[in-house]
Design a protein around this motif. Structure first.
Motif, PDB file in Angstrom:
ATOM      1  N   ASP A  70       0.826  -1.202   0.000  1.00  0.00           N
ATOM      2  CA  ASP A  70       0.000   0.000   0.000  1.00  0.00           C
ATOM      3  C   ASP A  70       0.862   1.254   0.000  1.00  0.00           C
ATOM      4  OD1 ASP A  70      -2.553   1.038  -0.097  1.00  0.00           O
ATOM      5  OD2 ASP A  70      -2.832   1.051   2.066  1.00  0.00           O
ATOM      6  N   ASP A  71       0.443   2.231  -0.754  1.00  0.00           N
ATOM      7  CA  ASP A  71       0.950   3.600  -0.785  1.00  0.00           C
ATOM      8  C   ASP A  71       2.082   3.856  -1.767  1.00  0.00           C
ATOM      9  OD1 ASP A  71      -0.964   4.221   1.110  1.00  0.00           O
ATOM     10  OD2 ASP A  71       0.419   4.046   2.789  1.00  0.00           O
ATOM     11  N   GLY A  72       3.046   2.948  -1.929  1.00  0.00           N
ATOM     12  CA  GLY A  72       4.118   3.167  -2.893  1.00  0.00           C
ATOM     13  C   GLY A  72       5.426   3.615  -2.280  1.00  0.00           C
ATOM     14  N   TYR A  73       5.739   3.095  -1.108  1.00  0.00           N
ATOM     15  CA  TYR A  73       7.014   3.441  -0.474  1.00  0.00           C
ATOM     16  C   TYR A  73       8.185   2.803  -1.210  1.00  0.00           C
ATOM     17  CZ  TYR A  73       4.486   5.433   3.415  1.00  0.00           C
ATOM     18  OH  TYR A  73       3.667   6.226   4.176  1.00  0.00           O
ATOM     19  N   GLU A  74       9.289   3.518  -1.284  1.00  0.00           N
ATOM     20  CA  GLU A  74      10.487   3.055  -1.974  1.00  0.00           C
ATOM     21  C   GLU A  74      11.023   1.766  -1.369  1.00  0.00           C
ATOM     22  OE1 GLU A  74      14.640   2.368  -2.692  1.00  0.00           O
ATOM     23  OE2 GLU A  74      13.808   2.998  -0.764  1.00  0.00           O
ATOM     24  N   SER A  75      10.799   1.573  -0.091  1.00  0.00           N
ATOM     25  CA  SER A  75      11.302   0.366   0.565  1.00  0.00           C
ATOM     26  C   SER A  75      10.681  -0.909  -0.013  1.00  0.00           C
ATOM     27  CB  SER A  75      11.086   0.439   2.078  1.00  0.00           C
ATOM     28  OG  SER A  75       9.712   0.529   2.391  1.00  0.00           O
ATOM     29  N   ALA A  76       9.535  -0.808  -0.633  1.00  0.00           N
ATOM     30  CA  ALA A  76       8.945  -1.984  -1.292  1.00  0.00           C
ATOM     31  C   ALA A  76       9.831  -2.426  -2.454  1.00  0.00           C
ATOM     32  CB  ALA A  76       7.533  -1.678  -1.782  1.00  0.00           C
ATOM     33  N   TYR A  77      10.384  -1.469  -3.159  1.00  0.00           N
ATOM     34  CA  TYR A  77      11.298  -1.783  -4.263  1.00  0.00           C
ATOM     35  C   TYR A  77      12.624  -2.321  -3.724  1.00  0.00           C
ATOM     36  CZ  TYR A  77      14.480  -1.079  -8.189  1.00  0.00           C
ATOM     37  OH  TYR A  77      15.415  -1.263  -9.170  1.00  0.00           O
TER      38      TYR A  77
ATOM     39  N   PHE B 218      -0.445  -0.763  -4.637  1.00  0.00           N
ATOM     40  CA  PHE B 218      -1.373   0.358  -4.773  1.00  0.00           C
ATOM     41  C   PHE B 218      -0.637   1.637  -4.397  1.00  0.00           C
ATOM     42  CE2 PHE B 218      -4.031  -3.308  -3.990  1.00  0.00           C
ATOM     43  CZ  PHE B 218      -5.039  -3.145  -4.918  1.00  0.00           C
ATOM     44  N   ALA B 219      -0.539   2.579  -5.333  1.00  0.00           N
ATOM     45  CA  ALA B 219       0.186   3.823  -5.074  1.00  0.00           C
ATOM     46  C   ALA B 219      -0.740   5.020  -5.192  1.00  0.00           C
ATOM     47  CB  ALA B 219       1.331   3.971  -6.066  1.00  0.00           C
ATOM     48  N   PHE B 220      -0.505   6.016  -4.347  1.00  0.00           N
ATOM     49  CA  PHE B 220      -1.239   7.265  -4.554  1.00  0.00           C
ATOM     50  C   PHE B 220      -0.351   8.180  -5.377  1.00  0.00           C
ATOM     51  CE2 PHE B 220       0.564   7.877  -0.308  1.00  0.00           C
ATOM     52  CZ  PHE B 220       0.860   9.224  -0.199  1.00  0.00           C
ATOM     53  N   SER B 221      -0.926   8.717  -6.436  1.00  0.00           N
ATOM     54  CA  SER B 221      -0.145   9.345  -7.499  1.00  0.00           C
ATOM     55  C   SER B 221       0.616  10.590  -7.070  1.00  0.00           C
ATOM     56  CB  SER B 221      -1.036   9.650  -8.706  1.00  0.00           C
ATOM     57  OG  SER B 221      -2.113  10.489  -8.340  1.00  0.00           O
ATOM     58  N   ASP B 222       0.127  11.381  -6.140  1.00  0.00           N
ATOM     59  CA  ASP B 222       0.852  12.581  -5.712  1.00  0.00           C
ATOM     60  C   ASP B 222       2.125  12.236  -4.943  1.00  0.00           C
ATOM     61  OD1 ASP B 222      -1.098  14.109  -6.892  1.00  0.00           O
ATOM     62  OD2 ASP B 222      -1.716  15.141  -5.059  1.00  0.00           O
ATOM     63  N   PHE B 223       2.270  11.000  -4.506  1.00  0.00           N
ATOM     64  CA  PHE B 223       3.418  10.570  -3.716  1.00  0.00           C
ATOM     65  C   PHE B 223       4.573  10.089  -4.590  1.00  0.00           C
ATOM     66  CE2 PHE B 223       5.069   7.185  -0.583  1.00  0.00           C
ATOM     67  CZ  PHE B 223       5.818   8.093   0.142  1.00  0.00           C
ATOM     68  N   ILE B 224       4.283   9.640  -5.803  1.00  0.00           N
ATOM     69  CA  ILE B 224       5.310   9.060  -6.671  1.00  0.00           C
ATOM     70  C   ILE B 224       6.398  10.089  -6.947  1.00  0.00           C
ATOM     71  CG2 ILE B 224       5.778   8.023  -8.928  1.00  0.00           C
ATOM     72  CD1 ILE B 224       2.799   7.105  -8.895  1.00  0.00           C
ATOM     73  N   GLY B 225       7.640   9.691  -6.688  1.00  0.00           N
ATOM     74  CA  GLY B 225       8.771  10.574  -6.903  1.00  0.00           C
ATOM     75  C   GLY B 225       9.116  11.455  -5.716  1.00  0.00           C
ATOM     76  N   ALA B 226       8.280  11.464  -4.700  1.00  0.00           N
ATOM     77  CA  ALA B 226       8.572  12.240  -3.487  1.00  0.00           C
ATOM     78  C   ALA B 226       9.613  11.507  -2.653  1.00  0.00           C
ATOM     79  CB  ALA B 226       7.283  12.435  -2.679  1.00  0.00           C
ATOM     80  N   PRO B 227      10.222  12.202  -1.695  1.00  0.00           N
ATOM     81  CA  PRO B 227      11.157  11.496  -0.810  1.00  0.00           C
ATOM     82  C   PRO B 227      10.458  10.303  -0.150  1.00  0.00           C
ATOM     83  CG  PRO B 227      11.326  13.861  -0.477  1.00  0.00           C
ATOM     84  CD  PRO B 227      10.145  13.628  -1.396  1.00  0.00           C
ATOM     85  N   ASP B 228      11.144   9.181  -0.074  1.00  0.00           N
ATOM     86  CA  ASP B 228      10.657   7.940   0.535  1.00  0.00           C
ATOM     87  C   ASP B 228       9.649   7.190  -0.342  1.00  0.00           C
ATOM     88  OD1 ASP B 228      10.901   6.076   2.594  1.00  0.00           O
ATOM     89  OD2 ASP B 228       9.231   6.892   3.727  1.00  0.00           O
ATOM     90  N   SER B 229       9.419   7.682  -1.553  1.00  0.00           N
ATOM     91  CA  SER B 229       8.471   7.043  -2.470  1.00  0.00           C
ATOM     92  C   SER B 229       9.207   6.367  -3.616  1.00  0.00           C
ATOM     93  CB  SER B 229       7.510   8.092  -3.039  1.00  0.00           C
ATOM     94  OG  SER B 229       6.759   7.553  -4.102  1.00  0.00           O
ATOM     95  N   LEU B 230       8.502   5.478  -4.272  1.00  0.00           N
ATOM     96  CA  LEU B 230       9.025   4.883  -5.501  1.00  0.00           C
ATOM     97  C   LEU B 230       9.197   5.952  -6.573  1.00  0.00           C
ATOM     98  CD1 LEU B 230       6.729   1.770  -5.549  1.00  0.00           C
ATOM     99  CD2 LEU B 230       9.201   1.684  -5.428  1.00  0.00           C
ATOM    100  N   THR B 231      10.177   5.740  -7.436  1.00  0.00           N
ATOM    101  CA  THR B 231      10.364   6.610  -8.591  1.00  0.00           C
ATOM    102  C   THR B 231       9.668   5.977  -9.795  1.00  0.00           C
ATOM    103  OG1 THR B 231      12.386   5.494  -9.301  1.00  0.00           O
ATOM    104  CG2 THR B 231      12.620   7.338  -7.715  1.00  0.00           C
ATOM    105  N   TRP B 232       9.488   6.757 -10.841  1.00  0.00           N
ATOM    106  CA  TRP B 232       8.872   6.195 -12.048  1.00  0.00           C
ATOM    107  C   TRP B 232       9.702   5.059 -12.639  1.00  0.00           C
ATOM    108  CZ3 TRP B 232       4.029   6.376 -12.770  1.00  0.00           C
ATOM    109  CH2 TRP B 232       3.285   7.481 -12.352  1.00  0.00           C
ATOM    110  N   PRO B 233      11.036   5.184 -12.717  1.00  0.00           N
ATOM    111  CA  PRO B 233      11.815   4.038 -13.228  1.00  0.00           C
ATOM    112  C   PRO B 233      11.648   2.776 -12.376  1.00  0.00           C
ATOM    113  CG  PRO B 233      13.126   6.047 -13.349  1.00  0.00           C
ATOM    114  CD  PRO B 233      11.877   6.391 -12.578  1.00  0.00           C
ATOM    115  N   GLN B 234      11.543   2.928 -11.064  1.00  0.00           N
ATOM    116  CA  GLN B 234      11.319   1.763 -10.206  1.00  0.00           C
ATOM    117  C   GLN B 234       9.949   1.143 -10.485  1.00  0.00           C
ATOM    118  OE1 GLN B 234      12.019   3.827  -6.502  1.00  0.00           O
ATOM    119  NE2 GLN B 234      14.061   2.942  -6.278  1.00  0.00           N
ATOM    120  N   PHE B 235       8.929   1.994 -10.632  1.00  0.00           N
ATOM    121  CA  PHE B 235       7.598   1.503 -10.995  1.00  0.00           C
ATOM    122  C   PHE B 235       7.662   0.706 -12.285  1.00  0.00           C
ATOM    123  CE2 PHE B 235       5.337   4.426  -8.144  1.00  0.00           C
ATOM    124  CZ  PHE B 235       4.225   3.662  -7.835  1.00  0.00           C
ATOM    125  N   GLU B 236       8.325   1.276 -13.279  1.00  0.00           N
ATOM    126  CA  GLU B 236       8.400   0.620 -14.582  1.00  0.00           C
ATOM    127  C   GLU B 236       9.124  -0.723 -14.500  1.00  0.00           C
ATOM    128  OE1 GLU B 236      10.125   3.583 -17.131  1.00  0.00           O
ATOM    129  OE2 GLU B 236       8.362   4.871 -16.961  1.00  0.00           O
TER     130      GLU B 236
END
Length: 183
Positions: A93-100, A117-135
């Motif tokens: 849940d949420d899209g934390y970078e630690s999941a990656y 499940f990620a909330f879109s305003d969080f993507i790329g923020a500190p502690d969040s997944l980046t778009w390349p990680q998502f991809e």
């Protein structure tokens, strides 16, 4: 001679599972959904240590559990598909970078599918997944990326100063925007 065809007798082959909902005379099949948020150190119930996550996945792999996709669970609940006994769904849940960083390598090790499940305003923020990680996670075929919401606001509660119309518009934005962004 059960199961042996007899000459001259019709052979019936079912085209749908015999019991796609897992209902028996002694009960019904259940499917456990494991939901994770963050991985790392800390005392919060929302944080799991990487070592503990690895232990949990090793336990599933070593004890006859079947990790299935969330879409498989949807089909099971709709009565469209049977699932093996001891089926489990893994979600993040949420899209934390630690999941990656911590969970994704373990999923790959055990070839376990999961839904994030990620909330879109969080993507790329500190502690969040980046778009390349998502991809990378999506390309792996193991992780299904889904929309959580736009801002992670509590959608069950309307703010006291918010009109009904404004609230409905906000809910629509919270639900539609992240799906469009992820697509």
């Amino acid at each position: 001679l059960r199961g042996v065809p007899i000459a001259g007798q019709p052979l019936v082959v079912p085209v749908v599972p015999r019991n796609p909902r897992g209902i028996t005379t002694t009960g019904m099949q259940t499917v456990t959904v494991l939901c994770y948020h963050r991985f790392g150190a800390g005392n919060s119930k929302m944080i799991v240590s990487p070592a503990r996550f690895e232990e949990q996945m090793a336990y599933l792999a070593g004890n006859g559990y079947h990790v299935v996709r969330l879409t498989d669970l949807q089909a099971f609940l709709a009565g469209e598909r049977a699932l093996p006994a001891k089926s489990v769904v893994i979600t993040f849940d949420d899209g934390y970078e630690s999941a990656y960083r911590h969970a994704f390598p373990v999923l790959k090790k055990y070839n376990f599918p999961a839904t994030l499940f990620a909330f879109s305003d969080f993507i790329g923020a500190p502690d969040s997944l980046t778009w390349p990680q998502f991809e990378e996670m999506a390309r792996s075929g193991l992780v299904d990326l889904q929309a959580h919401s736009k801002t992670h606001r509590n959608l069950a509660e309307r703010k006291p100063d918010e009109s009904e119309d404004a609230y409905r518009k906000l809910v629509d934005i919270e639900l539609r925007t992240p799906r469009t962004v992820l697509e």
